[in-house]
Scaffold this active site. Structure first.
Site, PDB file in Angstrom:
ATOM      1  N   GLN A 248      59.766  59.247  32.650  1.00  0.00           N
ATOM      2  CA  GLN A 248      60.420  60.537  32.750  1.00  0.00           C
ATOM      3  C   GLN A 248      59.700  61.435  33.752  1.00  0.00           C
ATOM      4  O   GLN A 248      58.628  61.109  34.256  1.00  0.00           O
ATOM      5  CB  GLN A 248      60.476  61.202  31.362  1.00  0.00           C
ATOM      6  CG  GLN A 248      61.285  60.381  30.367  1.00  0.00           C
ATOM      7  CD  GLN A 248      61.618  61.132  29.102  1.00  0.00           C
ATOM      8  OE1 GLN A 248      61.824  62.347  29.102  1.00  0.00           O
ATOM      9  NE2 GLN A 248      61.703  60.404  27.989  1.00  0.00           N
ATOM     10  N   GLU A 285      60.945  63.404  26.258  1.00  0.00           N
ATOM     11  CA  GLU A 285      59.566  63.862  26.102  1.00  0.00           C
ATOM     12  C   GLU A 285      59.573  65.384  25.950  1.00  0.00           C
ATOM     13  O   GLU A 285      60.412  66.071  26.530  1.00  0.00           O
ATOM     14  CB  GLU A 285      58.709  63.442  27.299  1.00  0.00           C
ATOM     15  CG  GLU A 285      58.440  61.952  27.361  1.00  0.00           C
ATOM     16  CD  GLU A 285      57.388  61.592  28.397  1.00  0.00           C
ATOM     17  OE1 GLU A 285      57.063  62.466  29.227  1.00  0.00           O
ATOM     18  OE2 GLU A 285      56.911  60.454  28.374  1.00  0.00           O
ATOM     19  N   ASP A 437      55.669  55.701  20.370  1.00  0.00           N
ATOM     20  CA  ASP A 437      55.638  55.195  21.755  1.00  0.00           C
ATOM     21  C   ASP A 437      54.202  54.962  22.224  1.00  0.00           C
ATOM     22  O   ASP A 437      53.770  55.510  23.240  1.00  0.00           O
ATOM     23  CB  ASP A 437      56.345  56.197  22.665  1.00  0.00           C
ATOM     24  CG  ASP A 437      56.533  55.657  24.080  1.00  0.00           C
ATOM     25  OD1 ASP A 437      56.749  54.456  24.224  1.00  0.00           O
ATOM     26  OD2 ASP A 437      56.443  56.462  25.026  1.00  0.00           O
ATOM     27  N   GLU A 442      44.018  53.327  27.158  1.00  0.00           N
ATOM     28  CA  GLU A 442      43.092  53.174  28.279  1.00  0.00           C
ATOM     29  C   GLU A 442      41.665  53.495  27.860  1.00  0.00           C
ATOM     30  O   GLU A 442      41.436  54.268  26.914  1.00  0.00           O
ATOM     31  CB  GLU A 442      43.503  54.076  29.449  1.00  0.00           C
ATOM     32  CG  GLU A 442      44.836  53.721  30.071  1.00  0.00           C
ATOM     33  CD  GLU A 442      45.160  54.584  31.283  1.00  0.00           C
ATOM     34  OE1 GLU A 442      44.219  55.188  31.851  1.00  0.00           O
ATOM     35  OE2 GLU A 442      46.341  54.660  31.658  1.00  0.00           O
TER      36      GLU A 442
END
Length: 566
Positions: A248, A285, A437, A442
């Site tokens: 998005q 979002e 989601d 990371e």
């Protein structure tokens, strides 16, 4: 003769009655005056005799005011009363010498204002729940002393420069303690960089980068955190381009001192709940979800979400007129009702049917502090073992195999260290804010496997408050492992005297956009308490199964953290 005597006696009687009537009227007048005086004069902290007498002598009035103020100030358990006493004296004089028929009403209004001020002072002087929470020992655990390798970035000094590189590089890169770093950039709008090795000369975004350690993204007690959020909320925007990647629309905003922030725009009303027929991977979002995720992550004691603030920007002057992204600029248009809109280019919801629009120019956005450039601090992306299938028909392996965690525990890097409980921390955060989601996470490559997980990209959180998604807690249910510090913080937040929803509400008020409307509606805040209870119930179920549930990361602490306050 008889008539003359009768006339004299009658006159005496009339005179006596007149005198008696006059005396009664005088007594009645004095009584009424005393009653009215008692009703109108306001009590002060001085003596009762001094408060009931009108003060016509100015010097005496000032002396009494000073003595009354000093006596009130000497009482340590009372609120400051000097301004209120002075105002009371003024009200006394005005009510005793009314200048109009509305004087008494005006005085009543002022009294109510004074009472309101007193209540505000009491609320301000009383310690808030948020302050009390952050003073608890569980939020002030001592960390091992950080070594050089535990910092993500370090300033290069003469000694360290001499260890690597040629003599020519040493002469070019050597930085003395009082020398300056000056940028060679001549781009319009950018400030002249005039930094030294002294941290006080660094802008907030650089201090944030230099403060990242092996164990956390930021230190909650670092005074630079408040400076950084203020910087994000107020710094002049110099450039705006669309950020590549992702599904998005996102913009990369640049500031005059070379700082940057990631912008996510408001796409729908804050109170709009996600349609139950939508799949998690096709939901909008939300800008307020990014802001709320930062606050919730901080309340849980994780400190793994980059600082995020809300901001009201001008779509025309702060995006359209300054962008150098031609693909982005071609998507701007004016809607039929006169609002300035754009839609950019992305995989989902970047079309004329899904525009981002100002009102007519003002747009609510979230701005997240950018992490250090990948050339300076490379990051590794890990696929989550509990990643969803992102298919309308297929199930993931963990959804079909109840013993799936046994396989994960035997797979590096989850077979040793803290990686598994780090992942469960992230699952708890996602469950509390209903974020389905989380397909990847990371870490910073420099720290290898012994480090924290970055909790990035939380825009699809806080979509539904009326329904909980228990599958998000699958890592906790299947593995039955949780950090002791995490569990104790959750128990602390569940206490009636604390309340996760209460401290969350208080924390969100600090954001600039909270002045427009609450960032989370009350149903979303109530859902936090409900979901927290569900997490603790899962842990209790695991404990009843006689498994080794607790990962003790508090070993070595003398304090008994299990003795939580009531």
């Amino acid at each position: 003769m008889i008539k003359l005597n009768l006339r004299r006696s009658t006159h005496s009687i009339y005179l006596g009655l007149a005198c008696l009537s006059l005396a009664l009227h005088l007594l009645l007048a004095l009584f009424c005056f005393s009653v009215l005086q008692t009703a109108c004069v306001l009590p002060t902290s001085s003596s009762s005799s001094s408060s009931s007498v009108p003060r016509t002598d100015t010097k005496r009035h000032q002396a009494i005011s000073r003595s009354s103020s000093s006596s009130a100030a000497s009482s340590s358990h009372k609120l400051p009363t000097i301004p209120q006493d002075e105002e009371h004296h003024k009200l006394n004089a005005k009510t005793l010498r009314p200048e109009g028929r509305d004087s008494l009403n005006d005085a009543t209004v002022k009294i109510k204002k004074l009472i309101g001020v007193g209540k505000v002072i009491q609320r301000v002087k009383g310690r808030s729940k948020l302050e009390a929470l952050f003073k608890h020992p569980l939020y002030n655990l001592a960390r091992p002393e950080l070594q050089d390798d535990d910092w993500l970035l370090r300033v290069k000094t003469n000694e360290r420069a001499g260890e690597t590189g040629s003599e020519e590089e040493e002469r070019e890169d050597a930085i003395s303690s009082d020398s300056e770093w000056q940028s060679a950039s001549q781009e319009d709008g950018y400030d002249k960089v005039d930094w030294t090795s002294d941290v006080e000369t660094h802008p907030p975004w650089l201090r944030f980068h230099l403060g990242i350690s092996r164990w956390e993204l930021y230190n909650r007690k670092d005074p630079n955190l408040a400076k950084l959020t203020h910087y994000l909320a107020t710094q002049r925007i110099l450039g705006a381009v669309q950020k590549t990647g992702g599904t998005q629309l996102k913009l990369l905003m640049s500031f005059p001192n070379y700082g940057q922030a990631l912008l996510k725009p408001m796409k729908q009303s804050r109170n709009a709940e996600t349609d139950g027929n939508l799949f998690y991977f096709s939901d909008f979002e939300r800008h307020n979800a990014e802001i709320a995720a930062f606050h919730l992550d901080r309340l849980l004691g994780f400190n793994r979400v980059p600082p995020v603030v809300g901001r009201l920007i001008n779509v025309t002057s702060e995006v359209r007129e300054i962008t150098t992204d031609h693909k982005l600029s071609r998507t701007f248009f004016t809607s039929p009702v006169g609002n300035v809109c754009f839609y950019g280019q992305c995989e989902y919801y970047c079309s004329l049917e899904h525009p981002v629009c100002g009102q007519p120019h003002a747009l609510e956005v979230s701005l997240a502090a950018m992490l250090p450039d990948l050339t300076l601090a490379p990051r590794r992306s890990w696929r989550s073992p509990w990643r969803r299938s992102y298919s309308r028909t297929k199930l993931a392996q963990w959804e079909k195999d109840p013993a799936y965690c046994d396989t994960v525990k035997q797979t590096p890097p989850y077979n040793h260290g803290t990686r598994l409980v780090d992942l469960i921390d992230m699952a708890i955060l996602d469950f509390l804010m209903s974020n389905m989601d989380r397909h990847h996470y990371e870490t910073f490559e420099k720290f290898g496997n012994e480090t924290f997980l970055l909790h990035l990209d939380n825009g699809r959180a806080f979509g539904r408050h009326s329904r909980d998604e228990p599958t998000i807690l699958t890592p906790l249910k299947q593995c039955c492992r949780i950090r002791r510090s995490t569990l104790l913080r959750l128990r602390l937040l569940s206490l009636p005297g604390v309340g996760l929803s209460d401290v969350m509400r208080e924390s969100l008020v600090q954001d600039p956009l909270a002045g427009i409307a609450p960032l989370l509606s009350e149903p979303h805040l109530s859902a936090l308490d409900r979901r927290l209870a569900a997490v603790l119930q899962v842990v209790q179920t695991c404990q009843h199964q006689h498994r080794d549930v607790i990962y003790n990361d508090l070993e070595g602490y003398d304090e008994d953290f299990n003795q939580l306050p009531d």
